[in-house]
Design an enzyme around this catalytic site. Structure first.
Site, PDB file in Angstrom:
ATOM      1  N   THR A   1       7.593 -27.173 -57.466  1.00 23.02           N
ATOM      2  CA  THR A   1       7.053 -28.512 -57.713  1.00 23.02           C
ATOM      3  C   THR A   1       7.979 -29.307 -58.625  1.00 23.02           C
ATOM      4  OG1 THR A   1       5.744 -27.855 -59.620  1.00 23.02           O
ATOM      5  CG2 THR A   1       4.676 -27.681 -57.462  1.00 23.02           C
TER       6      THR A   1
ATOM      7  N   HIS B   1      -6.378 -38.355 -47.912  1.00 21.22           N
ATOM      8  CA  HIS B   1      -5.907 -38.574 -49.286  1.00 21.22           C
ATOM      9  C   HIS B   1      -6.957 -39.388 -50.045  1.00 21.22           C
ATOM     10  CE1 HIS B   1      -3.421 -40.619 -52.435  1.00 21.22           C
ATOM     11  NE2 HIS B   1      -2.902 -39.402 -52.515  1.00 21.22           N
TER      12      HIS B   1
ATOM     13  N   HIS C   1      10.542 -29.895 -54.441  1.00 24.03           N
ATOM     14  CA  HIS C   1       9.687 -31.087 -54.362  1.00 24.03           C
ATOM     15  C   HIS C   1      10.403 -32.236 -55.089  1.00 24.03           C
ATOM     16  CE1 HIS C   1       5.638 -28.704 -53.913  1.00 24.03           C
ATOM     17  NE2 HIS C   1       6.652 -28.047 -53.363  1.00 24.03           N
TER      18      HIS C   1
ATOM     19  N   ARG D   1       5.314 -39.165 -52.816  1.00 22.61           N
ATOM     20  CA  ARG D   1       5.168 -40.389 -53.609  1.00 22.61           C
ATOM     21  C   ARG D   1       4.893 -40.045 -55.064  1.00 22.61           C
ATOM     22  NH1 ARG D   1      -0.328 -43.672 -53.506  1.00 22.61           N
ATOM     23  NH2 ARG D   1      -0.722 -41.963 -54.971  1.00 22.61           N
ATOM     24  N   GLY D   2       3.956 -39.098 -55.290  1.00 23.51           N
ATOM     25  CA  GLY D   2       3.485 -38.799 -56.651  1.00 23.51           C
ATOM     26  C   GLY D   2       2.221 -39.589 -56.951  1.00 23.51           C
ATOM     27  N   ASP D   3       1.578 -39.254 -58.056  1.00 23.01           N
ATOM     28  CA  ASP D   3       0.338 -39.937 -58.451  1.00 23.01           C
ATOM     29  C   ASP D   3       0.632 -41.039 -59.453  1.00 23.01           C
ATOM     30  OD1 ASP D   3      -1.852 -38.638 -57.044  1.00 23.01           O
ATOM     31  OD2 ASP D   3      -1.230 -36.829 -58.122  1.00 23.01           O
TER      32      ASP D   3
ATOM     33  N   GLU E   1       4.331 -21.361 -53.275  1.00 23.56           N
ATOM     34  CA  GLU E   1       4.697 -22.471 -54.168  1.00 23.56           C
ATOM     35  C   GLU E   1       4.634 -22.001 -55.620  1.00 23.56           C
ATOM     36  OE1 GLU E   1       3.144 -26.357 -53.164  1.00 23.56           O
ATOM     37  OE2 GLU E   1       2.599 -26.685 -55.259  1.00 23.56           O
TER      38      GLU E   1
ATOM     39  N   TYR F   1      -3.142 -34.235 -45.893  1.00 14.34           N
ATOM     40  CA  TYR F   1      -4.436 -34.078 -46.558  1.00 14.34           C
ATOM     41  C   TYR F   1      -5.556 -33.848 -45.535  1.00 14.34           C
ATOM     42  CZ  TYR F   1      -1.496 -35.707 -50.241  1.00 14.34           C
ATOM     43  OH  TYR F   1      -0.455 -35.790 -51.139  1.00 14.34           O
TER      44      TYR F   1
ATOM     45  N   LYS G   1       5.027 -41.629 -41.883  1.00 15.50           N
ATOM     46  CA  LYS G   1       5.876 -40.739 -42.699  1.00 15.50           C
ATOM     47  C   LYS G   1       6.652 -39.760 -41.801  1.00 15.50           C
ATOM     48  CE  LYS G   1       3.682 -37.945 -45.750  1.00 15.50           C
ATOM     49  NZ  LYS G   1       3.002 -37.676 -47.039  1.00 15.50           N
TER      50      LYS G   1
HETATM   51  P1  FAD Z   1       1.959 -40.820 -49.465  1.00 20.05           P
HETATM   52  O1  FAD Z   1       2.332 -40.116 -48.224  1.00 20.05           O
HETATM   53  O2  FAD Z   1       2.746 -42.029 -49.835  1.00 20.05           O
HETATM   54  O3  FAD Z   1       0.409 -41.199 -49.370  1.00 20.05           O
HETATM   55  C1  FAD Z   1      -0.284 -41.702 -50.511  1.00 20.05           C
HETATM   56  C2  FAD Z   1      -1.338 -42.717 -50.083  1.00 20.05           C
HETATM   57  O4  FAD Z   1      -0.714 -43.889 -49.539  1.00 20.05           O
HETATM   58  C3  FAD Z   1      -2.282 -42.195 -48.979  1.00 20.05           C
HETATM   59  O5  FAD Z   1      -3.564 -42.719 -49.235  1.00 20.05           O
HETATM   60  C4  FAD Z   1      -1.686 -42.773 -47.704  1.00 20.05           C
HETATM   61  O6  FAD Z   1      -2.677 -42.943 -46.688  1.00 20.05           O
HETATM   62  C5  FAD Z   1      -1.125 -44.111 -48.197  1.00 20.05           C
HETATM   63  N1  FAD Z   1       0.067 -44.521 -47.443  1.00 20.05           N
HETATM   64  C6  FAD Z   1       1.122 -43.747 -47.119  1.00 20.05           C
HETATM   65  N2  FAD Z   1       2.046 -44.458 -46.445  1.00 20.05           N
HETATM   66  C7  FAD Z   1       1.562 -45.719 -46.357  1.00 20.05           C
HETATM   67  C8  FAD Z   1       2.054 -46.913 -45.777  1.00 20.05           C
HETATM   68  N3  FAD Z   1       3.266 -46.956 -45.168  1.00 20.05           N
HETATM   69  N4  FAD Z   1       1.288 -48.045 -45.872  1.00 20.05           N
HETATM   70  C9  FAD Z   1       0.076 -48.004 -46.498  1.00 20.05           C
HETATM   71  N5  FAD Z   1      -0.439 -46.890 -47.060  1.00 20.05           N
HETATM   72  C10 FAD Z   1       0.302 -45.765 -46.994  1.00 20.05           C
HETATM   73  N6  FAD Z   1       2.727 -34.181 -57.086  1.00 20.05           N
HETATM   74  C11 FAD Z   1       3.702 -34.063 -58.045  1.00 20.05           C
HETATM   75  O7  FAD Z   1       3.729 -34.855 -58.996  1.00 20.05           O
HETATM   76  N7  FAD Z   1       4.649 -33.070 -57.972  1.00 20.05           N
HETATM   77  C12 FAD Z   1       4.687 -32.186 -56.953  1.00 20.05           C
HETATM   78  O8  FAD Z   1       5.558 -31.319 -56.895  1.00 20.05           O
HETATM   79  C13 FAD Z   1       3.665 -32.261 -55.938  1.00 20.05           C
HETATM   80  N8  FAD Z   1       3.644 -31.407 -54.881  1.00 20.05           N
HETATM   81  C14 FAD Z   1       2.694 -31.535 -53.900  1.00 20.05           C
HETATM   82  C15 FAD Z   1       2.724 -30.665 -52.803  1.00 20.05           C
HETATM   83  C16 FAD Z   1       1.776 -30.783 -51.782  1.00 20.05           C
HETATM   84  C17 FAD Z   1       1.832 -29.833 -50.609  1.00 20.05           C
HETATM   85  C18 FAD Z   1       0.775 -31.779 -51.857  1.00 20.05           C
HETATM   86  C19 FAD Z   1      -0.273 -31.903 -50.781  1.00 20.05           C
HETATM   87  C20 FAD Z   1       0.734 -32.647 -52.944  1.00 20.05           C
HETATM   88  C21 FAD Z   1       1.697 -32.552 -53.970  1.00 20.05           C
HETATM   89  N9  FAD Z   1       1.712 -33.432 -55.067  1.00 20.05           N
HETATM   90  C22 FAD Z   1       2.685 -33.305 -56.045  1.00 20.05           C
HETATM   91  C23 FAD Z   1       0.676 -34.445 -55.218  1.00 20.05           C
HETATM   92  C24 FAD Z   1       1.087 -35.815 -54.579  1.00 20.05           C
HETATM   93  O9  FAD Z   1       2.116 -36.392 -55.363  1.00 20.05           O
HETATM   94  C25 FAD Z   1      -0.164 -36.717 -54.565  1.00 20.05           C
HETATM   95  O10 FAD Z   1      -1.110 -36.192 -53.689  1.00 20.05           O
HETATM   96  C26 FAD Z   1       0.078 -38.195 -54.306  1.00 20.05           C
HETATM   97  O11 FAD Z   1      -1.141 -38.897 -54.621  1.00 20.05           O
HETATM   98  C27 FAD Z   1       0.411 -38.565 -52.863  1.00 20.05           C
HETATM   99  O12 FAD Z   1       1.676 -38.184 -52.518  1.00 20.05           O
HETATM  100  P2  FAD Z   1       2.176 -38.296 -50.973  1.00 20.05           P
HETATM  101  O13 FAD Z   1       3.597 -37.963 -50.979  1.00 20.05           O
HETATM  102  O14 FAD Z   1       1.270 -37.554 -50.091  1.00 20.05           O
HETATM  103  O15 FAD Z   1       1.976 -39.877 -50.753  1.00 20.05           O
END
Ligand code: FAD
Length: 284
Positions: free
Chosen positions: A40, A141, A70, A100-102, A9, A137, A157
Site C-alpha cells: 500500500t 464505492h 500502490h 485516487r485515494g481518499d 497485500e 467495489y 478507468k
Molecule cells: P476512483 O476510481 O477514482 O473512484 C472514486 C470515486 O469516483 C467513485 O465513487 C467513482 O464512481 C467515482 N469516479 C471514478 N471515475 C470517475 C469519473 N471519470 N467521473 C466521475 N466519477 C468518477 N488508499 C490509499 O490511500 N492507499 C492505498 O494503498 C490503497 N490501496 C487500496 C487497494 C484496494 C484494492 C482498494 C479497493 C482500495 C485502496 N485504497 C487505498 C483506498 C482508495 O484510495 C479509496 O477507496 C478511494 O476512495 C477511491 O480510490 P479509487 O482509486 O478506487 O478511485
C-alpha cells in the site's frame, strides 16, 4: 501461478515502528508463494513516499516474489507522480495499482488527478511498459450514487488502461457475484480479484463497514456479537469465515483471491493452509 490467482497485500510499517518489522511480516509469509504481493501507499502529504518502493524492491529482489506498488494521486502533482514512478522503476517494480485515494480533511487538493482514471492514463503515457492495476467495489464505492453508476465509472478507468482489478473487501460473496455479473455486462473483461480481509476485531470490522458503506451480513454479525469481547475466539472464527468465503469463491471460478494480510502472517498462513488444496498449480 495459481489457478485461480492467489495474491497478498502488506502495508509499510508506521513511521515510529522499527524498520525491521516488515521483514518479520515477509519472513512470516515465506513459503506461501503468492502470485504477487502488493504494497500500500501512504496517503496525504505527510506520509513517507519512499517506503512503498523500498518494500516492493525487497519483496521482488530478496524474496523473489513479484511486487505491485500502490500509488495514490489526489494530493500529488505530475512532478510528484513522476518521482514515485521513477522510484518504482529504479526499484525494479513495474506494476502499479493506480488509485485516487481518499479525501483528507484540511489538506489542499492539487487538482491534477481527480479520479484514478486520470492517473491510469498518465502512467500509460509516461511509462507505457508498466502494468496498471485498479481498485473496484463490489458494493459500490461509498461516494457513488449507485453500483451501476460506479461500474460506469469503472469502465472509464479500465478503458484508460487498467489490465487487472482488485476488489475492496466484502463479507457476503453474493455481493461480489452480483458486481461481477454487472461488470461483465458493462463490457469489463479484465481479471477481477476478490478482496478478502480476515476478521480480527469487532470494532475494526464495524468501523471499516461504516467508512466504506459496506454491509455486515447477519452470519458475520452473529460472530461479532458472540465473540466481540473474546478476541482469540473471534480471530479463530474469522479464519474459518474467510476460509469459507474463499472456498465458495474458488468453487465459483473467480479470477483470483487477494488476501489483505494486514501484516499478520500467522492468520494469513492459517487461512492459506485451509484453502491451498483448492488452488491448482500449488507446490507440495
Ligand atoms: P476512483 O476510481 O477514482 O473512484 C472514486 C470515486 O469516483 C467513485 O465513487 C467513482 O464512481 C467515482 N469516479 C471514478 N471515475 C470517475 C469519473 N471519470 N467521473 C466521475 N466519477 C468518477 N488508499 C490509499 O490511500 N492507499 C492505498 O494503498 C490503497 N490501496 C487500496 C487497494 C484496494 C484494492 C482498494 C479497493 C482500495 C485502496 N485504497 C487505498 C483506498 C482508495 O484510495 C479509496 O477507496 C478511494 O476512495 C477511491 O480510490 P479509487 O482509486 O478506487 O478511485
Amino acid at each position: 501461478m495459481h489457478s485461480p490467482m492467489f495474491t497478498l497485500e502488506v502495508f509499510p510499517p508506521k513511521r515510529n515502528a522499527p524498520v525491521g518489522t516488515i521483514y518479520d511480516t515477509l519472513d512470516g509469509l515465506e513459503g506461501l508463494n503468492p502470485d504477487f504481493i502488493s504494497v500500500t501507499y501512504g496517503h496525504g502529504t505527510h506520509s513517507d513516499r519512499t517506503a512503498t518502493a523500498r518494500i516492493a524492491h525487497t519483496i521482488s529482489k530478496e524474496y523473489g516474489i513479484p511486487a505491485v506498488a500502490h500509488l495514490t494521486a489526489l494530493y500529488s502533482d505530475k512532478a510528484k507522480i513522476d518521482e514515485a514512478l521513477d522510484m518504482f522503476e529504479e526499484a525494479g517494480v513495474s506494476a502499479v495499482l493506480a488509485l485516487r485515494g481518499d479525501y483528507i480533511d484540511g489538506e489542499q487538493l492539487v487538482g491534477e488527478f481527480n479520479h484514478a482514471s486520470d492517473l491510469v492514463s498518465y502512467i500509460r503515457s509516461v511509462k507505457p511498459d508498466f502494468k496498471v492495476f485498479g481498485a473496484c467495489y463490489p458494493e459500490g464505492h461509498y461516494q457513488a450514487d449507485s453500483l451501476d453508476q460506479d461500474i460506469e465509472n469503472l469502465k472509464i478507468k479500465v478503458d484508460a488502461g487498467v489490465t487487472h482489478l482488485i476488489s475492496q473487501l466484502f463479507y457476503d460473496n453474493e455481493d461480489f457475484y452480483r458486481f461481477l455479473d454487472k461488470a461483465r455486462a458493462a463490457g469489463i473483461t479484465v481479471p477481477i480479484e476478490a478482496g478478502i480481509m480476515p476478521v480480527r476485531g469487532a470494532k475494526s470490522v464495524r468501523r471499516m463497514a461504516e467508512r466504506n458503506a459496506s454491509r455486515i451480513p447477519d452470519r458475520l454479525n452473529t460472530l461479532l456479537n458472540k465473540w466481540g469481547d473474546d478476541i482469540q475466539s473471534l480471530r479463530a472464527a474469522g479464519i474459518l469465515y474467510a476460509s469459507e468465503q474463499i472456498a465458495d469463491l474458488v468453487a465459483h471460478d473467480v479470477d483470483g483471491v487477494h488476501l489483505y494480510s494486514m501484516n499478520h502472517p500467522a492468520t494469513t498462513r492459517r487461512i492459506w493452509r485451509n484453502a491451498e488444496p483448492l488452488f491448482r498449480g500449488t507446490q507440495g
